[in-house]
Each structure stands twice: as C-alpha cells, then as structure tokens.
Design a protein around this motif. Structure first.
Motif, PDB file in Angstrom:
ATOM      1  N   LYS B 171      20.659   4.198 -24.885  1.00 14.49           N
ATOM      2  CA  LYS B 171      21.668   3.230 -24.443  1.00 14.49           C
ATOM      3  C   LYS B 171      21.292   2.525 -23.157  1.00 14.49           C
ATOM      4  CE  LYS B 171      25.775   4.462 -26.894  1.00 14.49           C
ATOM      5  NZ  LYS B 171      27.136   4.991 -26.933  1.00 14.49           N
ATOM      6  N   GLU B 172      20.087   2.764 -22.649  1.00 16.59           N
ATOM      7  CA  GLU B 172      19.613   2.046 -21.466  1.00 16.59           C
ATOM      8  C   GLU B 172      18.290   1.376 -21.854  1.00 16.59           C
ATOM      9  OE1 GLU B 172      18.737   0.103 -19.162  1.00 16.59           O
ATOM     10  OE2 GLU B 172      20.155   1.017 -17.768  1.00 16.59           O
ATOM     11  N   HIS B 174      16.406  -0.671 -20.533  1.00 16.87           N
ATOM     12  CA  HIS B 174      15.370  -0.868 -19.518  1.00 16.87           C
ATOM     13  C   HIS B 174      14.446   0.338 -19.395  1.00 16.87           C
ATOM     14  CE1 HIS B 174      17.204  -4.573 -18.193  1.00 16.87           C
ATOM     15  NE2 HIS B 174      18.362  -3.981 -18.047  1.00 16.87           N
ATOM     16  N   GLU B 184      20.700   4.506 -30.612  1.00 15.88           N
ATOM     17  CA  GLU B 184      21.847   4.471 -29.710  1.00 15.88           C
ATOM     18  C   GLU B 184      23.047   5.275 -30.192  1.00 15.88           C
ATOM     19  OE1 GLU B 184      22.407   0.224 -29.871  1.00 15.88           O
ATOM     20  OE2 GLU B 184      24.315   0.406 -30.907  1.00 15.88           O
ATOM     21  N   GLN B 222      20.644   7.606 -19.740  1.00 25.86           N
ATOM     22  CA  GLN B 222      21.328   6.505 -19.057  1.00 25.86           C
ATOM     23  C   GLN B 222      21.053   6.558 -17.558  1.00 25.86           C
ATOM     24  OE1 GLN B 222      24.878   7.480 -21.521  1.00 25.86           O
ATOM     25  NE2 GLN B 222      25.260   5.292 -21.418  1.00 25.86           N
ATOM     26  N   PRO B 599      19.237  -6.427 -27.224  1.00 28.79           N
ATOM     27  CA  PRO B 599      19.922  -7.028 -26.072  1.00 28.79           C
ATOM     28  C   PRO B 599      19.850  -8.554 -26.122  1.00 28.79           C
ATOM     29  CG  PRO B 599      17.762  -6.220 -25.421  1.00 28.79           C
ATOM     30  CD  PRO B 599      17.954  -5.817 -26.857  1.00 28.79           C
ATOM     31  N   THR B 605      23.342  -5.690 -20.091  1.00 27.34           N
ATOM     32  CA  THR B 605      23.388  -4.273 -20.409  1.00 27.34           C
ATOM     33  C   THR B 605      24.545  -3.625 -19.667  1.00 27.34           C
ATOM     34  OG1 THR B 605      21.851  -3.797 -18.614  1.00 27.34           O
ATOM     35  CG2 THR B 605      20.922  -4.145 -20.801  1.00 27.34           C
ATOM     36  N   PRO B 606      25.074  -2.499 -20.143  1.00 29.57           N
ATOM     37  CA  PRO B 606      24.711  -1.860 -21.401  1.00 29.57           C
ATOM     38  C   PRO B 606      25.241  -2.643 -22.608  1.00 29.57           C
ATOM     39  CG  PRO B 606      26.504  -0.663 -20.347  1.00 29.57           C
ATOM     40  CD  PRO B 606      26.069  -1.723 -19.385  1.00 29.57           C
ATOM     41  N   TYR B 608      25.695  -1.923 -26.801  1.00 31.79           N
ATOM     42  CA  TYR B 608      25.616  -1.076 -27.991  1.00 31.79           C
ATOM     43  C   TYR B 608      26.886  -1.283 -28.784  1.00 31.79           C
ATOM     44  CZ  TYR B 608      27.538   1.642 -24.095  1.00 31.79           C
ATOM     45  OH  TYR B 608      28.225   2.030 -22.976  1.00 31.79           O
ATOM     46  N   ARG B 627      30.086  -8.462 -25.910  1.00 28.07           N
ATOM     47  CA  ARG B 627      29.676  -7.165 -26.468  1.00 28.07           C
ATOM     48  C   ARG B 627      29.995  -7.036 -27.947  1.00 28.07           C
ATOM     49  NH1 ARG B 627      30.936  -4.311 -21.471  1.00 28.07           N
ATOM     50  NH2 ARG B 627      28.928  -3.597 -20.723  1.00 28.07           N
TER      51      ARG B 627
END
Lengths: 757, 757
Positions: B171-172, B174, B184, B222, B599, B605-606, B608, B627
């Motif tokens: 879920k991150e 980056h 995710e 995360q 993304p 972010t985040p 999902y 989102r």
C-alpha cells in the motif's frame, strides 16, 4: 462601563430579587449554574447550536429561515457571507442580538462566533497574512501586536469567540490547509498558538475576556493524501509526541475556552465520536476543561460519511457521549436538535447539562450578558486605523523569506526610464490571501497585488507585464514565447508563480488548487507555470522568482541554480505587494525563515526536519529520498546582511528542586546593513525509550542588529521540557543531550554541544 | 526412509539407553525439552544465531571467519552468495553440516535457513516470477503447484526453513519491495500466504515438515516515504484491520513455524523491541506460538539507528524481552552473543530457554536430527526437471495483465519478412526478476529477455531493436529520434519500459531504482523512458506498451488514450519473455488481474481500492485525488475473449449454530476464444462501530471457459468472516450488508446486492 451600570443597578435593588445569573458580582460558574437551573430542555439544546449564516450575499436576510433555525439552535451567532461589509452587518447583527435578549423567555444572548484567520470575518478590517506567513516571521512580539489588532477589530463588530488558532502541524504538503497553519514544527506552533490565545483572551477593563478562542483541529494535519476530512493512522505515541504537542502547550499556558474536534477519523474512529482521544487523552491527560465543538458538518458525517452511526439521532448521541457540546452546522439539518426528544434519558440529560454549563460560562466570562452591544462609532474608529495598518505592514515585511540571492538583490533604486523590469507569471496581478480572507484577490478592496505595487513604485512605464500562461490551464502554452521576448527586452525578469487559495466567491476562484477543500497531488507550480520560468531562465536574463501560496513548492535544481534570487511570500496580507517591493529595493531587509521544509519532489513525502532517526533508512539502505538534506529546510532564510554565531555555550544549573539547561550564543551582524536574525536552539537526547526526533526546536529568538553590533542570547530550559510522552506518561530521563545552536535547522548552520543532564 | 532406519535402530537398543532427544518416537516438544536440559548456556545462546553467509562469491570459504562466527552463533546455516551454483554449494554445505553433527558435544545439527522468493537461494533452480507477479494470476491452485516446485527444490539442497512468505500489504507504492508482496489486498495476501505455508510445510513420507516457513514482516509495508527501515504511524485498529489481517489468517490456518519482526518502528517503538505488538497482539490475541526472529540487522539497529538502546547488551536484552528468539545477522557483530554473560539473570535464562525450545522444535519437526543429508543425485533429478519448468511457464503466462487492447492484440502470426516490428526501450533486453532472484538480468543463465524471445519466435531479421534511452540517465535524449525512425519504418512498435530490481551483483545493478533498499519518490518510468514512449506515440504508429517492474507505474492519460495495447508483466520468471510472446500472438490468452491499483500521479498516495469512506473527503469537498476512480484499479485485467456475469444471487442460510452467506453468479464466455476469468466477491457492512473500508474482497475464483461455455460459481461465507477488529476484539454485528460480484473492483464491473445478516 457596563459593569459599572450593572453594579449601580444592584445597589438599588435587594440582592435576592435579582437572579444570580443576572448578577455580575457572582462568578461565571455560579451564574451559569443558576441560569442552567432555570432553563427548559429545549432551551438547553438550543444553546448547543446556533445560527451561523445570518446574512447571505448582498446582505440578504431570510427571516423565515432564520426563525426556523433559531427555534432549536440559538446559542451562537455567525455573520454568514464574508464579502458583506462589517459596517453594514453590524446594525442587522445588533438587531438580532437585541431581539434575542428581549424577546426570549430568559433573555439569553447570542454569543457571536466566527472564523478569524487574516482579520475579522467580514470585509472592512485590517488584513494580515494568514498563519503560515506570520509564523515565517519567527517574531512573537510582532505577532502579538497583530493578534491584538485582529482582537480589537473583532470586539468592535461584537465577535467575542473565534474559531482560531489552528494548531495543526503542516506535515502533509499535499493538503490544502497548510497556509492556515503555523508550519511543521510543534514548538513553533505551540509558541504562536499560545501567543494568539493569550492575546485574544486578554481581559478588558471590566475584567471580561475580550475574545474567547477555539484551538483546532484536534487532531488533524496528516490526513490520508492531504484530503481535508480523510482519515489518519496515528498511534498514541505519534499523536502525543507530535500532533498533540501544541495543544498541550496552549491548553496549559493559555487556557483556551474551546477546542474543535477535527473531521478526521483517527485510527478508524471519527474525532466527533472519539471518546478515547477527547476524554481519556484531551480531558484527563492533557487537562482541557472547555467546550469541545464539532467541525462544521462533522456530527452529521458520522452518519453520512464515516458510516459509524446508523441514524441522525445516533450521530447526535455518539458525539455528545464522546464529549462534544456545541455543533457548528452551517449546513442543515443539524444533529443536536435530535436531542430534544431525549429528555428522559438521564445520561443524555447529564451530558447536556455539562455541555450547556460550559457554554454559558463562556458567555459570562466574555461579558455577553453584561456589556453593551458594539456601536458603529467604536467600529469606525477601530477598524483599519493607522496603528493597525502600520502593524499589518510590518507583519507582511517579516513574513517573506529570501531563499537565494546571488547579489542581484537588493535592486538599485530606479533612476531612469532605461531600468525596465519584465514581470511575468500569473500570480503577479493577484493578491492571494487564503481561503478565509474577506477580500477579492483580483480586485482587492484593500491592498495591491505585487504588480501594481511595483508599478506604483517605479512607474507603470518601467514595468512590462506579461502573464505568459494561465494558472491551471495546461492546454495553452502559446504565451510562453512572448513572455521570453519581454524578459529579453527588459534585461531583468521577475517571475511570479504559485497557487491560488481564496474564497469560493473570489474572482480567481476558478484557479484554486489550494485551500480548505483542496488537495494537490503535485507539489510543483500548478499548470504550465514552471514552463514559463524554465523558458525565461533558458534565456540567461537575470531572473527573480517570487513564489506565492500557502504551501511549499518543489524548486527544481535547474531553477535554484539559475535564478538570481528566490523569494517565498506565502499567502498575502494587504501590504504584501508593497512589502515585496520594499524588499526588492532594500528599504526592508528580509528576515523571514521557512516554517516548513520545501518538498524536493511531489512524491518525496513526508518531508520535515524533525524526522525520526530510522526514517532515513537503515545503515545499509540506499534511500532515494534524502530526508536529512532537503534543498530548503525548516528555519532557513537569508538576509541582505550576514550574521556570525560565536561562543555558543550550554551548561547545567540546578537549585534545590529544579535542574535547568542554560544555553547562550553571541550573534554579530558582520555585514553592512541593519538586519534581523533568528537564533535557533535544537536538542535531542542521545538515547530514549521510544524513538524520538533526530532533533527538535526548543527555543528561538529574533533579534535586530546594526552593522557591527552584537548581542548575547541567553536561554533557560527546565529539564522537564526535555522529556517525551510514552503511553500517555511524560518521561524525563537523565542522559546525554545534544544541543544545536544556529540560524536554521540545516546541519551546516548549526554548532552542536553535548552535555549530560 | 530415514525414519524407518531410525525405528529399526531403536528396536535393537534398550529405549532408556538412547537419549529422548535422539529418539524419533518422542514428540518434537519432548525431544527439544530433553535436549535443552543437556545444553550449556553457551550452547543455548549459539542456537539463537548462526552462520548466514557460508560462501562468498566464486565459492570462497573462509574457515577462520567461519569458526569465529560459529563459536557463539551455530543454530542456523545460510549459503551466502546467490550466484554460486546449487550443485557446487551442496558438497561444501554438507561438509559443514556433517562436521557440526559429528564434532560438537551434543551433535546438534544446523538447520539451513535461506530466502526463497523466486526459487531456491542459489543458481540452478527453476525460476518463477516473484510474489506480486504470481498474485496477479489470482490462481491459487497454480500457485500451490509453483510453491511445491520451490519447496521440493529447497529440500533437494537441504534448505528446510525459508524466510518466506512476505505478507506485507503493498500500500506504499514509493517503497522498493512491492514486487516481493502479494499486492494491496489483505484477503488476497492472506489466501496466497496460506497456500504458500500449507504447501511448503507439507509433511514428507516420514512425517516431517518439508520446509518450515517464516511469515514476514510483522508489521511493514507502510513505512514513512516507502523507505525500507523507516517508521510507521499505525494505531491498533489500523494494524489489526489491515496489516495484521494476512498474518492472522496464515497463523490460524497454516501454522507457520516462525515469524520475522520488521525493521520498522511502529508508533515510535521499533518492532525488534515492541513487546506490545509481539506479545499482547501477536502471541496473546492472534495466537502465534512459533519462533520470532529479527529482520537481519534489526536488533543491532535498536542501538545504532533507532537509538532506543544505549548499548549492544541492552539491544540484545530488549529484543529478547520483546519476544525475539533468533537473530538473523548477516552483518557482524551480532547482538545475541552478548547474552552469554547473563547466565545469572533468571529472567534472561527463562526467556532463552523458551526461545531455544521453540528453535529446537523446528529442527525436530523438519527431521533435521533424523533424516539423511541431501544427496547430489536427488538434487540433479529434482532441480529444473521438466515438470518444474512446465509449471513455471504456466505461472508466468498467468502473471501478465492486459490493461488495454484496441483490437491490435493478438497479433497475426508472422508470415512474411514484411511483418517487421520495432522493439524500443531499455527493458526489452533485460530479464528483471527482483532483488532476490539468483539470475543475471543482462545475461540470464536461465530464461530469455523479451527481445530475444520475440526474435526467436518471428526471426531476428524481423525485429528492429533500438534502446532509445538509458534506464536512469536523464542527460542523454539523443537516441529518441532514432527510436522514432525505427518505429516509423517498422509500422508497429513495442515499447518496453519499467524499473530495475535485481541483486547488487547483477549486470544491471547500476540502473536499480527498485528493490529492498530503494524507495522511489517518482512513480513514473525512471529516467527519460516516458519521453521515448511519448515520441513514438506522437508518430501515430500503432504502439504496444509492455511494462516491467515490481511496482505500479503512472500511466499518463496521453499514453492510455494513444497506445494500442498496454501490458504489465511485473517482475519476470525465467519464462516471462516467452509468455509475453505467446500472449502477443494469441497462443496464450491473458488472464492476470491487477494485484495493486496503479497510481494516477507520483503524489497521489496512498491509493488502493479499499479506502475508508471518509478518505474521499467530505460531501462538500473537492478532492483532486479521486480515490474512488483511479484509472487502473485492483482486480482489473482484460482477456481476448469476453465474459458475462449474470443471475448474481446472495442469500442467508443458517443451521442451529451458524449463519452463512451464500453467493452465486453465472459466468459465461461470450467471446470466441478459450479464456480465464476471475470472479470476485466484495462486501461491506452498511454501518459499523468504527470506520471500515468502502468495500473489501471476500472471495475470488478463477475459472476457464470455452467459447459459449458457462458455469455457476458458489461461495459460502460464514457470518463470522464479516466482522472487524475494534480495540483487539473481533466484532461481528448484524445489519445490512452489501455484496458486489463481478470481474474487478471497479464499480462499473460489479453488480451489488444488499441483504440483512
């Protein structure tokens, strides 16, 4: 004066014939209790809400709507539309206030509650820059003067309770409310917040609190994706050592009468229903004893957004049980009126009595029952008087941060028509003051955009303005080449870029990407603005960049390397355009410091100077995001003079009961002009039981020095200030402590000294 | 077989003359307890660490270093350098294993513990794509076959304990480890994790666990800024309803023998010292009873990075007291050897006994004391046999996701030399398998990059390859125009873009931006890769985009609108190049689904699919980050055929004790080719006591259907599965529940049914 009249009246009457609540010689607490005992259930519920939007645009007043609303919501009064003139609003507000006092059974007056960020709520007051800008001054004495102005102008319109200060930490740069906050640092925010509340809540000559404050938003500032009402993850150590810190300081040092719970769900429990954070933490651990109010629609959203209440009634009960006592509800239907049917539930009754007692106490301490209504005469002599405007000008001057200067600044005063300047970029002709300022950025009633300020100073004929691109439109780059031509012809370019945060009714509202209801995934300049800058820099023409907006922007390396000078002016006050001109031409020496770390990249978040040691990654990690060395870090800002920090010293002192750290440093102005510097003291304990920041601000002092002048700054820090929260306990350990003294949070600007405490 | 021999031996000897720990007829628990009672303090401490890097590059073995290390660290054995061939490693490993059994006082054997992501640890095994890719298959039966292959190859080299599966939620985006995760979604991750552990830990014919598993990293995924060892904020509701969910499922349904604590500080308490999360939550609430091990340097980092221990000794004690029993320490010095001086501390002694008991039990259950060492003969017949390679090929085929297709795919089979194809972009000639795969992306020992696979299929003469730009270099765009020319000449372009995640010794290591020790602020394609794509799309030549990398990439609107087809191949297995060619030409029909939401922007972010309802902002908010409707959402993926979902039904059933939900849907292949579809079931309870996701996956089933064929899918969900965690209690409420059935998590792909449960 009102007090004197009341006392006199008392003298002529047997004390027992005047109800306690009408007798100013009793305490606010006793008066509130007495009044509470006389109130019906419906009257009590009525105090827990109010009429927030008295007037629509163009001074429209809908009597029918007003009466429907006021039946069950009659505790507080708000003015509605910001763009109405304060002097127009006052008579109508006073009419409603009078009617409430004289035509309702117990004559319980409204208390007027409004937002107050840059100024009073309506047009007509002195317009300061909002919080982030004022925090950039790092000048608390100046800030107190500014708040004093806003306070007195609020009193003049009859506002005795404001929805400020905002104590949230600006640690989520994607969010739209950074400009409303005092920056990323918990100490800085706490100091500015304390100054705000202590200044606003000063007592008037009758002993009444001038303006009661609302600290907000408990807790907010790190919502998911920067979205205003979105959730946040925080565990209790995170909250207590970071987000709650300014609240703890302000509650304990300034006793704010109210607090606003945030919209956020914290660890999946919406704050409007978060009994743990509002009772166990806020009331019992932190010690807050005032009114807890909802953010505007937050109680309703328990049912409609968070989906944790299956009905409006349940939302009202959950909020009440969590500790909320006042519903701010600009949108209807409000939830607390549902409580009118629950007079037989003893738990509800008890909670409502507690809430109304607190609410009434605010009315008593602010003199709402005793002092006369505000007069037009006082309003006219107070709003925008010379003293006020002068303070606003000084505040704007210190709110601007110089981030780079290759020697181009200050500019030589214009002498001939040959010294032409190209002004480029769409922000030059706007006066952007944030999403709570009653002014119009395109045609400000008060103040001038930078472009006009410059034209007025050097003559319109000497300024070639070309917008180049729109603020948000990415479809039209056709103006860039013309902007480049203008720059080439002038030989000096000032490029004005940034983001727009204004009221929804503002002339530039269509260009908003920032403000309360916005979040911006990109942290660069919106639209094609960077392209204009790049194109101008490509020419090699000396270029000054002026950034505007209540946020940090990504400064690309190619911008930093090539721009002659870079200034961040944040969000404006009415004097910001002129202050910028004064700084460009050296009549004012810039002295602001960054209250936020600028993000190196849109995806490089979170980014702030007081990261945890492990947040840089492990010893064998290869982080792409270099948290330790962002290009423009908290506390950084340049001057036209130079300062030397020398003979820094840190030592321990103790008497029988207390241990303190004494820190000192001598600062010298080693340059050739008068200037101001902000001496900063940071610390870290070497080892702590839980992870604590790599360093954190513990003191700052702004000083003014003439060329060659020097001064010694002395700071005393009680050892108790050097602790941290672990599982709701405040821990102060002995051990080695490192202190850093210098002019910014950057390692290269600091000298470190380690001692045992 | 070993068991049979041992039993026979027992028959010839009086039972009381053989120590219990050497007697296979006793339980692992009793044998461990018996052995423990015979061990010295130093021997016990020795079990809590080991030799992780037996061999350096080129099979180098340093006897002196080995002996120094093994004195206090002799519980586990690891192979060291990945690039050594398994068949070369085995004899040396066996030599060391033999020596340990025969030349130490109690003859306690090593257990071999290694990473095992794509394959066995060393070169020579069958190479699968890593977890994210296999999760994209949404095919659990196929996944179990794949894990069975990796398991049997591990047994063949003597590895009886692996450092997998990774149950962290991706879920991150980056972060650099997304490619190692199953995506995710907590349900998907739990299902794949359970399949992994149950398959790996299957019993052999002697009743021994084939390979013990380590679920990891509790808790991670995360971390701040996506940096590997960085902190995370999480409160307990967030952790229990999100990050812990796969751990809970796998612990309860597959009984993994060990668990790895993460590097992260969670709410400021590093996991290696986090007694609350490891004891109160993991042991007492979740019920995990196995070995808790450190991530590699995590105990040391309590002192060196997190600064919560003031010495190495303190770090060892804090970790032990938190619940850690095994230190994985590739870097020296290790911390647990410091415990050798603490034999007089009864608390420490008791904790060490507990830890060693658990460690020894793993050795007994895996047959380490009883089964013979692995043989070269078995190794040669097992590694890379035909069955294994066939499963790997099938796994790669289903791990590719088709995201757009305007009808260009499948391509017609090449018939003449005139059907030329331009292959552009730097990822075409690499076989990127992630940072744990023993293969070389530039010159793979096994498998072929896409470029070579295509050349082999249609003839090298029909492929015009031009790299265009380097992967990370942003200084040289000179190759783009040539790439454009090549595309124009060919008339069809395949552009291969992505990121590099490989071992540090890999030929492409200098181009890494992804992998365990990386974080990437930008979520676009690294370097100037997007520029090549844009330039080719500008020509109007039909263009296929193939993405490679263990992450989601930003797909700009102009890419999505103009590309003829888009495929994501994630990280490769050895057959991925060929699988891509099979999909391009239609001999394989793509059937993968996105295990992560792509993304929309680097700063968005985040992002999902299972966000909380309030994470979209309040009802009057204007979020820039949408989102609810990201362009490519979890569960989405196309096929060359079409599927119809009809007659969806959801109802309640109950017997005396249990209530269940029965959901069903009929899926039809309405297209013209054989294909596979993933039917997905999501749910949400209308109102919950704390905020819960807007929807969450609760079942998925992958089916294969011939054209015109249809099938009914039936799912049974016990009502107990529909609850959530509130303050460490599992809550199951009655109320209205909405179920969604369809082919992805996108609203437009789902039909919803609401019922009362």
């Amino acid at each position: 004066m009102a007090l004197a009249i009341a006392s006199q009246a008392l003298g002529n009457t047997a004390n027992n014939s005047i109800p306690i609540y009408q007798n100013p010689s009793h305490s606010a607490k006793d008066r509130a209790a007495d009044l509470l005992s006389r109130m019906t259930w419906v009257q009590k519920i009525g105090q827990m809400g109010g009429v927030r939007r008295l007037l629509g645009s163009d001074m429209s007043f809908n009597q029918t709507s007003y009466e429907i609303l006021a039946e069950y919501q009659n505790g507080i009064l708000g003015f509605g539309e910001n763009y109405n003139l304060a002097s127009d609003v006052l008579p109508i507000a006073n009419m409603v206030r009078e009617e409430q006092i004289h035509s309702t059974p117990l004559g319980i007056p409204y208390i007027t509650v409004t937002d107050s960020v840059n100024s009073i709520y309506n047009l007509g007051g002195t317009l300061f820059p909002p919080s982030l800008s004022l925090a950039a001054s790092f000048n608390l004495p100046l800030y107190k003067l500014a708040v004093g102005v806003i306070r007195d102008e609020n009193v003049a319109v009859g506002t005795r309770w404001v929805l400020s200060p905002e104590l949230d930490l600006a640690k989520e740069p994607h969010g739209g409310r950074v400009g409303e906050m005092f920056g990323e640092d918990k100490y800085l925010v706490g100091e500015f917040g304390t100054a705000y509340v202590n200044t606003m809540q000063q007592l008037d000559s009758n002993g009444y609190v001038k303006v009661a404050c609302t600290v907000k938003h408990f807790v907010f500032g790190q919502s998911s994706g920067g979205i205003n009402a979105a959730s946040q993850y925080g565990g209790i150590n995170h909250i207590m050592n970071e987000q709650a810190v300014p609240f703890i300081k302000v509650v304990r040092n300034a006793n704010p009468y109210s607090l606003m719970a945030s919209y956020s769900a914290v660890d999946r429990v919406p704050m409007a229903a978060n009994k743990f954070l509002l009772q166990t933490v806020l009331r019992n651990t932190i010690g807050f004893n005032g009114v807890i109010m909802s953010d505007a629609g937050a109680i309703s959203e328990l049912h409609s957004l968070h989906l944790v209440s299956n009905s409006a009634e349940d939302a009202a009960v959950k909020a009440l049980k969590a500790g909320l006592g006042l519903e701010l509800s600009p949108g209807q239907p409000a939830m607390f009126p549902n409580l009118v049917t629950m007079a037989n539930d003893s738990t509800i009754v008890s909670l409502v009595n507690d809430a109304v007692q607190r609410l009434l106490e605010i009315k008593f301490v602010t003199g709402t029952f005793d002092e006369p209504l505000p007069t037009m005469e006082n309003l006219k002599s107070t709003l925008r008087n010379e003293t006020h405007l002068d303070i606003a000008r000084k505040a704007s001057e210190e709110a601007i941060v110089l981030l780079k200067n290759d020697g181009t600044l200050p500019l030589s005063p214009p002498t001939t028509n040959s010294s032409r300047i190209a002004v480029l970029g769409p922000l030059a002709e706007l006066l952007v003051m944030g999403s709570y300022a009653p002014n119009n950025s395109t045609e400000p009633l008060h103040g001038k955009p930078f472009l006009q300020s410059l034209q007025d100073f050097i003559g319109a004929d000497n300024v070639d303005y070309f917008q180049g691109v729109d603020i948000t439109d990415i479809s039209d780059s056709s103006g860039i080449s013309a902007a480049v031509s203008v720059a080439r012809q002038a030989g000096l370019a000032i490029v004005c870029l940034g983001s727009v945060s204004v009221l929804a009714e503002d002339g530039a509202a269509n260009w908003r990407t920032d403000g309360e209801f916005f979040a911006h995934p990109s942290l660069g300049f919106p639209g094609l603005q960077q392209d204009v800058l790049d194109a101008v820099l490509d020419t090699g023409v000396p270029t000054l960049l002026i950034m505007t907006g209540g946020q940090g922007f990504v400064l690309q390396n190619s911008t930093v390397n090539r721009a002659s000078a870079i200034l961040h002016s944040f969000l404006a006050g009415e004097s910001t355009g002129e202050a910028l001109v004064d700084i460009l031409y050296g009549s004012v020496n810039p002295s602001g410091k960054l209250p936020i770390t600028l993000p190196p990249d849109s995806g490089s978040t979170p980014i702030y100077y007081d990261y945890l040691p492990s947040d840089v990654g492990s010893y064998w990690s290869l982080p792409v995001l270099d948290r330790a060395n962002p290009p423009f870090k908290f506390g950084y800002g340049l001057s036209y003079t130079t300062f030397d920090f020398s003979t820094a010293e840190v030592r321990i002192t103790s008497d029988n009961t207390n241990v303190s750290v004494l820190a000192s440093v001598t600062v010298s102005n080693t340059g050739s002009v008068l200037g101001k510097e902000v001496a900063q003291l940071y610390f870290r304990q070497q080892y702590t039981a839980i992870e604590t920041p790599n360093k954190q601000l513990i003191r700052f002092t702004k000083i003014e020095l003439a060329p060659g002048e020097k001064t010694m700054i002395n700071w005393t820090i009680a050892s108790d200030e050097l602790g941290y929260w672990q599982n709701l306990e405040w821990v102060v350990d002995s051990g080695n402590f490192t202190f850093w003294i210098g002019s910014s949070s950057r390692d290269e600007d600091l000298e470190s000294i380690t001692i045992a405490v």
